[in-house]
Design a protein around this motif. Structure first.
Motif, short mmCIF file in Angstrom:
data_model
loop_
_atom_site.label_atom_id
_atom_site.label_comp_id
_atom_site.label_asym_id
_atom_site.label_seq_id
_atom_site.Cartn_x
_atom_site.Cartn_y
_atom_site.Cartn_z
N ILE A 61 0.99 -1.15 -0.17
CA ILE A 61 0.16 0.09 0.02
C ILE A 61 0.93 1.33 0.14
N LEU A 92 -2.89 3.19 6.19
CA LEU A 92 -1.92 2.90 7.49
C LEU A 92 -2.88 1.63 8.04
N ALA A 95 -3.12 -1.43 6.15
CA ALA A 95 -1.89 -2.19 6.02
C ALA A 95 -1.87 -2.99 7.66
N CYS A 102 3.34 -0.89 4.13
CA CYS A 102 2.78 0.29 3.81
C CYS A 102 3.93 1.25 3.79
#
Length: 275
Positions: A61, A92, A95, A102
């Motif tokens: 991500i 965040l 993740a 992340c």
């Protein structure tokens, strides 16, 4: 906020290893350590993270940070949906819950009060407090935190707090050696090796310049962009003006100087494949 989510095991993104960066990254990841990638713009930091996520078989991500990025953008917020208030996780938090990597690109562009939210994730706690929900989420197995920034570009006012830096393992990047950079350009754009070599020599010459009119030096990224234009039939010198000179400066005098360098270092036509 620009968020990119990569999943699955497609082909490995092309990345040419320069030194020990792959071994250090993978060891830090296995040990649950957060990682800071330091290096100039366009030197391959993002591609490196993509390759590492592929090797480690983890979703990635990516968040492009900017000065309006808030902690809520990363963690999540309540939103109105269909007349009801609903909590929506930020990238965040997703993740952390999913065990993804992340990647916060150019993290120092975010406000310092935003990056403080990373502290409990970046140390031994490996957890994310979500104050709005009154909970703390422990990082799922496989979670990794990676940030990047360019210490030679950002000002002193845009730097990671010492308390953040000391929670991370740092990997430093520079532009690749000429032979490696040439191989990267060939692999990414498909130009002949002789053409890539000319672009590398031009890039190195621009990097040696000392002038205030350049926004940045010539990155590997802009050299690849010029090469890709050449592959599509654009003459080398015209391609370099579009992909290198234009992005690097708006100063007419500097532009003229760069055009002069292009005429010295680049051929008028792209050499054939078997050159």
């Amino acid at each position: 906020m620009n968020v990119v989510i990569e999943r699955g095991r497609r082909g490995r993104p092309f990345y040419a290893s320069v030194s020990t960066e792959e071994a250090v990254f993978k060891a830090a990841y296995r040990q649950g350590l957060s990682i800071a990638l330091k290096g100039p713009t366009g030197c391959g930091k993002t591609r490196f993270v993509e390759a590492m996520a592929h090797d480690l078989d983890r979703p990635l991500i990516t968040v492009a940070c900017h000065d309006d990025l808030t902690a809520a953008d990363l963690v999540g917020r309540y939103l109105l949906r269909g007349g009801a208030t609903e909590w929506v996780d930020g990238p965040l938090t997703r993740a952390v819950r999913e065990g993804a990597i992340c990647y916060l690109d150019e993290v120092v562009e975010a406000r310092q009060d935003t990056t403080v939210v990373l502290h409990p994730l970046a140390d031994h706690r490996r957890s994310l407090p979500i104050e709005r929900l009154g909970i703390t989420v422990d990082a799922a197995p496989g979670f990794g935190l990676v940030v990047s920034y360019n210490p030679g570009y950002q000002s002193v006012l845009k730097d990671l707090k010492d308390s953040t830096r000391q929670r991370m393992v740092a990997i430093e990047f520079e532009y690749p050696a000429p032979d490696v950079e040439g191989a990267i350009i060939v692999a990414e754009a498909g130009v002949p090796e002789s053409c890539a070599a000319e672009l590398v020599r031009l890039g190195q010459a621009i990097r040696r310049l000392e002038t205030g009119g350049l926004r940045e030096v010539a990155s590997t990224r802009v050299l690849i962009a010029a090469a890709r234009l050449m592959v599509d039939g654009v003459a080398p010198r015209i391609a370099a003006r579009a992909a290198i000179v234009g992005p690097l400066t708006d100063d007419p005098a500097v532009s003229r100087g760069l055009v002069g360098m292009i005429e010295v270092y680049l051929s008028e036509t792209t050499p054939p494949e078997n050159d």
